[in-house]
Design an enzyme around this catalytic site. Structure first.
Site, PDB file in Angstrom:
ATOM      1  N   LEU B  17      71.106  38.827  14.638  1.00 35.42           N
ATOM      2  CA  LEU B  17      71.805  37.370  14.511  1.00 35.42           C
ATOM      3  C   LEU B  17      71.191  36.806  13.417  1.00 35.42           C
ATOM      4  O   LEU B  17      70.419  35.701  13.730  1.00 35.42           O
ATOM      5  CB  LEU B  17      71.728  36.773  15.955  1.00 35.42           C
ATOM      6  CG  LEU B  17      72.740  35.465  16.159  1.00 35.42           C
ATOM      7  CD1 LEU B  17      74.038  35.676  16.070  1.00 35.42           C
ATOM      8  CD2 LEU B  17      72.635  35.127  17.553  1.00 35.42           C
ATOM      9  N   HIS B  18      71.452  37.103  12.251  1.00 41.94           N
ATOM     10  CA  HIS B  18      70.689  36.363  10.914  1.00 41.94           C
ATOM     11  C   HIS B  18      71.604  35.223  10.753  1.00 41.94           C
ATOM     12  O   HIS B  18      72.582  34.894  11.335  1.00 41.94           O
ATOM     13  CB  HIS B  18      70.441  37.332   9.768  1.00 41.94           C
ATOM     14  CG  HIS B  18      71.971  37.683   9.402  1.00 41.94           C
ATOM     15  ND1 HIS B  18      72.389  37.786   8.055  1.00 41.94           N
ATOM     16  CD2 HIS B  18      72.960  38.438   9.907  1.00 41.94           C
ATOM     17  CE1 HIS B  18      73.367  38.424   7.951  1.00 41.94           C
ATOM     18  NE2 HIS B  18      73.866  38.760   9.306  1.00 41.94           N
ATOM     19  N   ALA B  19      71.245  34.537   9.548  1.00 42.71           N
ATOM     20  CA  ALA B  19      71.833  33.289   9.187  1.00 42.71           C
ATOM     21  C   ALA B  19      73.320  33.291   8.851  1.00 42.71           C
ATOM     22  O   ALA B  19      74.045  32.500   9.589  1.00 42.71           O
ATOM     23  CB  ALA B  19      71.176  32.901   7.931  1.00 42.71           C
TER      24      ALA B  19
END
Lengths: 151, 92
Positions: B17-19
């Site tokens: 769940l990165h940017a």
């Protein structure tokens, strides 16, 4: 992770004045380049622009986290800029942006990257912290805010 | 009538769940008339806050619980579940 260590004083720039996304990203590349001898300014800018093309890094509340990946880098380079005025950045909440935390990240460091993002998000989620960043009138003062909130 | 839906989803994409994934999730959450919350371990985040979602630090292989409450809860739950299952539209 301490933000004051991640973002050194020479990468903390208060009250800068740029009027577009491209100019801000150019300035970030300029600041990052001396820290990354293997890449030139153009390559750093390309990495940042390519990421923006996938979707804006404006994450809301006047904050953006422009970032890009570069091969051959052995650690994260982080830069904090506070612009004198919020500028359009296609942010998720349509608000203009004045706080920029930029990251140049080594290729393949996925878990470490998430940890770094979480450390930054943890601080930026604090309204009081953001207010103090916006109030800083010079670079030294801006970096001191990081030191203070790391305690 | 308010309804609640909840379920657990596995983060499958390599980057977690990165940017960008968090931004897509927040944009999707904002489209529904529902309160959406994601949980991982003892941390929770409103679905429409990118900053809060990044704080979950959800990497590949982690399980996140999604709860949706409100008039649009069912549609929101399906859409968010599909997004996570679809690796946030990422290829790996």
């Amino acid at each position: 992770m301490k933000l004051s260590t991640l973002i050194p004083e020479d990468c903390s720039k208060a009250a800068v004045l740029f009027n577009s996304k491209k100019r801000i990203l150019q300035y970030i590349s300029e600041l990052a380049q001396p820290k990354i001898p293997n890449a030139n300014q153009h390559e750093i800018l390309e990495a940042l622009l390519n990421r923006e093309k996938l979707g804006s890094t404006g994450i809301g509340k006047g904050i953006a986290i422009p970032h890009g990946r570069l091969a051959g880098l052995d650690h994260i380079i982080a830069i904090l800029l506070v612009n004198q005025q919020p500028i359009p950045f296609d942010a998720v909440d349509d608000r203009n942006v004045d706080i920029f935390v930029a990251l140049i990240v080594p290729e393949g460091e996925n878990k470490q990257h998430l940890e770094t993002l979480a450390s930054i998000a943890g601080k930026l989620n604090d309204k009081h912290f953001c207010k103090r960043l916006r109030q800083a009138s010079n670079d030294c003062e801006l970096h001191q805010v990081l030191v203070e909130f790391d305690k | 009538m308010s309804q609640q839906y909840q379920g657990v989803f596995l983060i499958k994409n390599k980057l977690g769940l990165h940017a960008r994934a968090a931004t897509i999730l927040a944009q999707l959450s904002a489209q529904f008339d529902a309160d959406i919350t994601l949980y991982q371990g003892d941390k929770s985040a409103p679905g429409d806050s990118v900053l809060a979602l990044l704080l979950l630090e959800s990497s590949q292989g982690k399980e996140v619980k999604v709860t949706c409450t409100g008039p649009d809860a069912h549609n929101a739950f399906i859409a968010i579940g599909n997004l996570i299952e679809d690796k946030f539209h990422e290829t790996e």
